[in-house]
Write a protein that holds these residues in place. Structure first.
Motif, PDB file in Angstrom:
ATOM      1  N   SER A  13       0.822  -1.210   0.000  1.00 39.64           N
ATOM      2  CA  SER A  13       0.000   0.000   0.000  1.00 39.64           C
ATOM      3  C   SER A  13       0.858   1.263   0.000  1.00 39.64           C
ATOM      4  O   SER A  13       0.392   2.340  -0.386  1.00 39.64           O
ATOM      5  N   GLU A  16      -1.918   2.575  -4.412  1.00 47.71           N
ATOM      6  CA  GLU A  16      -3.241   2.453  -3.798  1.00 47.71           C
ATOM      7  C   GLU A  16      -3.940   1.165  -4.233  1.00 47.71           C
ATOM      8  O   GLU A  16      -4.800   0.652  -3.526  1.00 47.71           O
ATOM      9  N   TRP A  41      -2.967  -1.862  -4.343  1.00 46.56           N
ATOM     10  CA  TRP A  41      -2.088  -2.959  -3.918  1.00 46.56           C
ATOM     11  C   TRP A  41      -2.739  -4.329  -4.055  1.00 46.56           C
ATOM     12  O   TRP A  41      -2.058  -5.338  -4.198  1.00 46.56           O
TER      13      TRP A  41
END
Length: 845
Positions: free
Chosen positions: A272, A276, A278
């Protein structure tokens, strides 16, 4: 606790791993809160795994307890109801109370419904927390939750790790307690657990409460870690986080949630920070684990080390005593002159279908009482009513003079009624010893004892060893049940059946699928058990039943048609008729056919030395048969000898254990069922198996392929279907359904049709219609007809095979067998005494 046991204790390893991560993070200068979070989610995952791994329930929404306990602690602290430590205790109590209410409702369902109900509860809690802003803070949550007992983050971290390790040790103890072992029995085989006397609903409720307690504690810790509480832990997006961690680490491994929590949280933290999105990176990793290592991270490590096994519990058994006490029966004090079991006017209906009608029956102590009857006679339904699996539609059941008609299965088991099952019913993921110990425990203490070591109860251990020794399995006590051969599993099932202080043993086909040597062993054991118990036996091996039984009852079409000594039953005209069919009247004329000479045509199907069975059992052994082009062949035998199994083997739905099958020169062993069908083999299954919501024409059109019959040809063969072509299959009579089933097979370009009991349950007039159609098909397509009554099918076929105990006992011309009524009686009927074996005969193999 011995040093070696302490070294292997998972709580110690969890403490070492979490301590090691703490030291590493401190050395890196990173915030220790990430490791605190790992510890919290480890306990969260282990609480969830108490349901998933140990009980067999999958909660999609265990977050309802995690999130609600988080809010509860915040309310207690912010409302100055309690200090932080006391608030932890109160939050756990709140979680337990919530679980009692929710569990009482949602545990009425299982499987997917249970999973979805837990998710629904979590989502309801999220909606309340997110939108009730005045109380919960809504989107902003509740902040400023003080923890005066733990001023520093490190102090709270150490407290969290210590309490989580204690929680892990407590869970390990519960897993090895009588309660935890009972949960594993329910997970493996719920019906078997009920039959031993366990109240499955209460066991599941207990595990649900325990899960809520551990998960609630973890949720309360998270509030203290964050010093606030937010609604997102209750949302559906996060409801499955703990379950995901558990599966990732290994659901069948005690420390699986630890490895899953470490992997998930660290990867979330690192990925992360990069992006964003991930999950686009993490999701493929999860997919790879699901495909390559279903047992998760720990399973993958075990596979590399070649030590694959579940580690939910230790793989040990109590030490074997130097001298094993002989088995003694609790039933020896029974009054031999008083029936132990009675039924009066016992009936069972499924809609318009009557499977048991006004059965008056009794079983006496120390008597081996057998029930026999043709297929569909209602034998297993009768057993299910006696044991509480099915409620009767009418009549009563009495045990030792007590009315037990409405008692549930587990309550009947506690009275001393135990049963084995037609399909092997043991606990496959437990050891041989544990299978028996679980059963002994059921009668002695049930699931009581949450913190006691189940293997430390000497009286239960001694009784278990006695039972294993009585069935000859003491030397295999430590073996996993799944590794036993089929014959040994049957012996184990009998030991489990005996373990609940049985007075009445109901044995449902205990000889099914056994080799001859195992049949002798098991039959001898049953005979010995009858000296100290009341034994009620259902068995298809009629010859052996006649040889070992004291009394026999014959069930046919839901009624008792004969009852008495084996000699009397074997000579009863109604019994002979039930097994061989009624004698033909003088005005009955067999269909006029011209039988085909067997050697005149080319072989179409050849099976050589095939062996096949189910779950390690052997149903067919060394069976060879052939079918020639255009030939009609009957496959005969008493129920349970393997006729349907043979058809399943020929169509590829059951893999061969040995032997070969070829069709038109093509080997079928590696082909799938649809590929075999496309070669030209079609099955007309027993029970018809139509699509009930489709019409006759729609059922036929689904099967239609170029080269098969068209609808007009079908209607010429079965004129009745022309008038019923728009009717839904569910509204057809039994005979009409059978016609559609046969017609469906003909819509395919079939060279060989396998018909499984095509005349079963049909009225005589309908039998004639179906038979006329089969006669018309002779020569156009080859047929194998499985039939219980020889006199029905022999007049319309060219050759016949007769199976006896999974082997071919006759192979030859149908005309020869049709004329030899004595041979039919010996192979297919009920014959007693010295005449029970087939005589030397040219056609008998």
């Amino acid at each position: 606790m011995k040093t070696r046991q302490l070294f292997r204790h998972p709580a110690l390893w969890a403490a070492l791993v979490l301590s090691g991560l703490t030291v590493l993070w401190l050395m890196l200068g990173a915030p220790v809160g990430l490791i605190t979070q790992i510890a919290i989610y480890t306990l969260y995952g282990m609480g969830v795994n108490l349901l998933v791994g140990y009980t067999g329930l999958v909660p999609f929404g265990a977050s309802v307890f995690f999130g609600c306990a988080s809010y509860a602690l915040a309310f207690f602290v912010l409302g100055r109801v309690a200090t932080d430590v006391v608030a932890l205790v109160l939050a756990v109590l709140f979680s337990l109370a919530l679980a009692l209410v929710l569990g009482a409702l949602i545990l009425r369902r299982k499987g997917l419904y249970f999973s979805l109900l837990t998710l629904a509860c979590s989502q309801i809690a999220f909606e309340v927390a997110f939108k009730w802003t005045a109380v919960t803070g809504g989107e902003n949550g509740l902040q400023g939750v003080q923890r005066p007992s733990f001023v520093s983050d490190l102090g709270f971290h150490l407290f969290t790790v210590a309490s989580v390790v204690v929680g892990i040790a407590l869970l390990w103890r519960i897993a090895h307690s009588p309660f935890g072992r009972a949960l594993q029995a329910v997970r493996d085989n719920e019906q078997r657990a009920r039959s031993l006397g366990y109240n499955v609903y209460l066991l599941r409720l207990g595990s649900f409460l325990l899960m809520a307690g551990f998960v609630g504690y973890a949720g309360a810790l998270l509030t203290l870690l964050l010093q606030g509480v937010y609604a997102n832990n209750l949302s559906w997006q996060h409801a499955g986080d703990a379950l995901l961690m558990t599966v990732l680490g290994g659901v069948h491994h005690f420390l699986g949630p630890l490895w899953g929590a470490i992997t998930f949280i660290i990867m979330e933290n690192r990925l992360s920070a990069i992006t964003e999105n991930w999950w686009l990176i993490f999701a493929p990793i999860l997919i790879l684990f699901a495909l390559l290592s279903p047992e998760g991270i720990q399973g993958l490590v075990q596979r590399v080390l070649r030590r694959e096994r579940w580690t939910l519990t230790r793989n040990t058994i109590p030490p074997r005593p130097a001298v094993i006490a002989p088995y003694t029966s609790a039933a020896q004090a029974m009054d031999p002159d008083r029936p132990i079991l009675e039924t009066k006017k016992l009936s069972k209906r499924f809609g318009s279908l009557v499977t048991a009608h006004d059965i008056d029956f009794e079983v006496r102590p120390f008597v081996l009482h057998s029930i026999i009857g043709p297929n569909g006679a209602g034998k297993t339904t009768f057993y299910n009513m006696l044991t509480g699996v099915l409620p009767p539609s009418g009549g009563k059941v009495f045990f030792e003079g007590r009315d037990i008609t409405r008692l549930p299965m587990h309550a009947r088991a506690r009275l001393g009624i135990s049963r084995s099952f037609q399909i092997l019913s043991v606990f496959p993921n437990l050891s041989v010893f544990e299978n028996v110990r679980i059963a002994v425990q059921a009668q002695k203490i049930g699931a009581r004892g949450l913190l006691n070591d189940a293997h430390g109860i000497d009286a239960i251990n001694a009784r278990s060893w006695s039972l294993l020794d009585a069935v000859g399995l003491a030397d295999k006590a430590a073996a996993p049940c799944a590794d036993l051969p089929h014959g040994a599993k049957r012996l184990l099932e009998i030991a489990v059946t005996l373990a609940i202080e049985s007075k009445l043993l109901l044995l449902d086909e205990p000889l099914a699928g056994l080799a001859e040597a195992d049949r002798i062993i098991v039959a001898d054991l049953i005979r010995r058990l009858a000296k100290n118990h009341a034994v009620l036996l259902i068995e298809h091996d009629i010859d052996r039943v006649l040889a070992i039984s004291d009394r026999i009852s014959v069930l046919h079409q839901g009624r008792i048609i004969a009852d008495g000594k084996p000699t009397e039953v074997a000579n009863n005209p109604e019994v002979i008729s039930a097994y061989l069919g009624a004698a033909k009247s003088a005005d009955q004329v067999a269909p006029a056919i011209e039988r085909q000479a067997g050697a005149a045509t080319e072989a179409l199907l050849e099976a050589r030395g095939i062996a096949v069975g189910y779950g390690g059992s052997t149903v067919l052994s060394g069976v060879s048969l052939e079918v020639r082009k255009g030939e009609a062949v009957a496959l005969l035998g008493r129920n349970g000898v393997g006729k349907t199994t043979a058809l399943r083997a020929l169509t590829g739905s059951l893999p061969l254990d040995a032997g070969t099958v070829s069709f038109a020169g093509t080997q079928l062993a590696k082909l799938r069922p649809f590929e075999i069908n496309r070669l030209g083999i079609s099955l007309v299954p027993e029970g018809r198996r139509l699509f009930p919501n489709l019409t006759v024409v729609e059922n036929l059109q689904l099967a239609a392929r170029p080269g098969g019959m068209n609808l007009e040809e079908i209607f010429q063969l079965f004129p009745r279907l022309r008038t019923r072509q728009a009717a839904k299959a569910e509204n057809l009579s039994g005979g009409e359904r059978q016609m559609v089933a046969i017609a469906r097979a003909l819509m395919v370009p079939s060279k060989l049709i396998l018909l499984d009991e095509p005349f079963e349950g049909l009225a005589p007039a309908v039998v004639n219609e179906v038979m006329d159609a089969l006669v018309k098909l002779r020569g156009q397509v080859a047929m194998v007809i499985v039939e219980h009554h020889a006199e029905t099918v022999l007049p319309i076929v060219d050759r016949a095979y007769v199976l006896v105990n999974g082997q071919v006992a006759f192979a030859g011309d149908a005309a020869t067998l049709e004329k030899d009524h004595a041979l039919q009686a010996r192979l297919l009927g009920v014959v007693h005494g010295e005449n029970q074996n087939p005589p030397a005969h040219a056609a008998v193999v």
